[in-house]
Design a protein around this motif. Structure first.
Motif, mmCIF file in Angstrom:
data_model
loop_
_atom_site.group_PDB
_atom_site.id
_atom_site.type_symbol
_atom_site.label_atom_id
_atom_site.label_comp_id
_atom_site.label_asym_id
_atom_site.label_seq_id
_atom_site.Cartn_x
_atom_site.Cartn_y
_atom_site.Cartn_z
ATOM 1 N N HIS A 35 1.791 4.069 5.250
ATOM 2 C CA HIS A 35 1.729 3.239 4.046
ATOM 3 C C HIS A 35 2.944 3.412 3.132
ATOM 4 O O HIS A 35 3.175 2.583 2.253
ATOM 5 C CB HIS A 35 0.428 3.497 3.273
ATOM 6 C CG HIS A 35 -0.803 3.072 4.023
ATOM 7 N ND1 HIS A 35 -2.072 3.184 3.543
ATOM 8 C CD2 HIS A 35 -0.934 2.513 5.253
ATOM 9 C CE1 HIS A 35 -2.935 2.718 4.428
ATOM 10 N NE2 HIS A 35 -2.266 2.315 5.488
ATOM 11 N N CYS A 70 -0.653 6.696 8.434
ATOM 12 C CA CYS A 70 -0.876 5.254 8.616
ATOM 13 C C CYS A 70 0.353 4.472 8.161
ATOM 14 O O CYS A 70 0.340 3.245 8.124
ATOM 15 C CB CYS A 70 -2.133 4.819 7.883
ATOM 16 S SG CYS A 70 -2.973 3.446 8.685
ATOM 17 N N GLU A 113 0.859 -1.198 0.000
ATOM 18 C CA GLU A 113 0.000 0.000 0.000
ATOM 19 C C GLU A 113 0.888 1.239 0.000
ATOM 20 O O GLU A 113 2.059 1.152 0.402
ATOM 21 C CB GLU A 113 -0.891 0.030 1.253
ATOM 22 C CG GLU A 113 -1.898 -1.098 1.315
ATOM 23 C CD GLU A 113 -2.690 -1.122 2.629
ATOM 24 O OE1 GLU A 113 -2.561 -0.178 3.447
ATOM 25 O OE2 GLU A 113 -3.425 -2.096 2.842
ATOM 26 N N HIS A 138 1.264 -4.308 8.484
ATOM 27 C CA HIS A 138 0.861 -2.928 8.673
ATOM 28 C C HIS A 138 1.780 -2.253 9.677
ATOM 29 O O HIS A 138 2.135 -2.863 10.682
ATOM 30 C CB HIS A 138 -0.594 -2.822 9.129
ATOM 31 C CG HIS A 138 -1.137 -1.462 8.856
ATOM 32 N ND1 HIS A 138 -0.800 -0.370 9.609
ATOM 33 C CD2 HIS A 138 -1.911 -1.011 7.851
ATOM 34 C CE1 HIS A 138 -1.372 0.699 9.094
ATOM 35 N NE2 HIS A 138 -2.041 0.341 8.018
HETATM 36 ZN ZN LIG Z 1 -3.327 1.788 7.170
#
Ligand SMILES: [Zn+2]
Length: 479
Positions: free
Chosen positions: A134, A132, A105, A194
């Motif tokens: 990414h 986040c 991502e 993540h």
């Molecule tokens: Zn995320």
């Protein structure tokens, strides 16, 4: 006698190939750890470039191009613009079975521009930021892919490795379109990760999610001179929100409903003829999400009726909950333990302590980033379009400590950490663990078979149906 028996067992193992297979895998794993670490500077620079680009969902033109270029230069075939999304891609290496996927991502979040310093400070001229992480996500997945490919080549392993460039995770549900298009149909297992504030296997509850923009059309007029001639679209939004807020008492406990008013009119002396509200409806079970979402639509219809306006809505995103895979989770835990956590330098510890001092809750020990958390189920979480992948193929993920322990996701502190080596060091934990996991999947057919059995059992007889129906990718959802 004992010695003789030992020799015999050793000989049987050797001649059966089991022993050499095991030592081969161990050697490959060691090579992978060294190989990825040797390219730390290169991967750090890629991640920090994407951190600076900070492109929001479906606008990740430069970020996607940089990852694609890196994969092409390392011998992958790249197909860009898949599933109707210009910034999505699939990079491939090898042929035949098994087919293993690693997900990447790279979208940023609006409104979170922040310098890489331990105090809140926006970047002039920028709006979005990687709250986040990414930028780390995409880079680590590409790094794991490149290293795994190198070893497949060296050891002449059969199989296909694919890196999926997945845009717009933050609300755009990029992966759902890829699943809907059948891009995962021949995949045997998918690996993802993540960024986070600790190191653990992602044995977590993700909430299914339906999101939509509700648009009301009214009639504008002078708010003081001729209010009776107007019909306020903003009244309709407020009435809808009021009804939904009352509804909260009458929905299942685990439900999460949130909204932002994305357009509430322009001037107080003009009755707004247009207003828009953007809703998320979440629950651990996708069926409940659908039922609650239908009630939210009813509230919108009622609000339009009562305010003399008209309403239409557009489904923006829709994601499934996450199907867990115990077999793969256990294998991932072993690999994560082999890799280990993150150690901070003196400067990074100071940076982290400054950040933690600003939290209005008790922060965990900063040295927690060194540890690997025990494998256990974590209830309640956010949502992710990885959920839809997990309904298509056996899926496994991990969290790596890319943020100082205690840092909430989607915060300026997360953006700040991501722009430093606190982030890129954590990214290496993920890259290495995913490469080890991929090696397992390419060399251990029994593991893959067990993972498949887990998957079939967990999915039951459910026939996949995307929550966002047949809509096209919402390429302009961030406009
Ligand atoms: Zn995320």
């Amino acid at each position: 006698m004992k010695k003789y028996l030992f020799c015999l067992v050793f000989y049987i193992l050797l001649s059966s190939g089991a022993f050499s297979q095991k030592t081969d895998t161990a050697k490959m794993k060691m090579d992978a750890l060294i190989g990825i670490q040797a390219k730390y500077e290169e991967y750090k620079n890629i991640a920090l470039d994407i951190w600076k680009f900070a492109e929001v969902g479906f606008k990740e033109v430069k970020s996607s191009a940089l990852l694609q270029k890196t994969l092409r230069e390392n011998g992958f075939q790249v197909k860009a613009g898949v599933a109707g999304m210009p910034t999505a891609f699939v990079a491939s290496y090898g042929t035949g079975k098994p087919v293993i996927a690693i997900l990447a991502e790279y979208d940023a979040l609006p409104g979170l521009a922040q310098k890489a310093i331990p105090e809140k400070s926006s970047i002039e001229g920028a709006t979005a930021g990687h709250g986040c992480g990414h930028h780390l996500f995409g880079t680590a997945s590409v790094a794991a892919g490149i290293e795994t490919k190198k070893l497949m080549e060296q050891k002449k392993l059969s199989g296909t490795l694919r890196i999926y460039g997945c845009p717009a995770e933050e609300g755009g549900s990029g992966k759902v379109y890829m699943v809907r298009e059948g891009l995962f149909n021949d995949i045997d297992a998918a690996i993802h990760w993540h960024p986070g504030n600790g190191n653990s296997v992602m044995k977590i509850e993700f909430l299914a999610n339906s999101s939509a923009k509700f648009r009301f059309q009214g009639i504008s007029s002078h708010a003081a001179a001729s209010p009776h001639k107007g019909r306020s679209a903003l009244d309709a939004v407020e009435a809808m929100n009021y009804m939904v807020n009352m509804m909260r008492e009458h929905v299942p406990q685990e439900t999460r409903i949130h909204y932002v008013i994305t357009n509430g009119g322009k001037a107080p002396n003009v009755v707004p003829d247009f207003a828009e509200v953007y809703y998320y409806v979440r629950h651990p079970k996708k069926d409940d999400v659908q039922q609650i979402f239908e009630r939210v639509v009813k509230a919108a219809e009622g609000a339009a009726l009562g305010s003399g306006t008209t309403m239409n809505y557009e489904i923006v995103g829709g994601t499934h909950d996450l199907l867990l895979n115990n077999t793969l989770d256990e294998a991932m835990q072993k690999n994560l333990l082999k890799v280990g956590g993150v150690s901070y330098s003196k400067e990074e510890l100071e940076f982290g302590k400054k950040l933690q001092a600003g939290f209005d809750f008790k922060a965990p020990d900063i040295e927690d980033a060194k540890n690997i958390q025990p494998l256990k189920f974590q209830p309640g979480g956010g949502s992710s379009d990885v959920g839809d992948v997990s309904y298509a193929v056996p899926t496994v993920g991990l969290w790596a400590a890319t943020w100082i322990p205690g840092t909430p996701g989607h915060s300026w502190q997360a953006v700040a950490c991501g722009g430093t080596e606190i982030g890129t060091k954590g990214m290496m934990v993920a890259a290495k663990t995913m490469a080890l996991m991929a090696i397992d999947l390419f060399t251990n057919p029994t593991l893959l078979q067990k993972a498949k059995e887990d998957f079939i059992k967990a999915k039951g007889d459910y026939k996949y149906k995307p929550l966002l129906g047949n809509r096209k990718p919402a390429l302009n959802y961030r406009d």
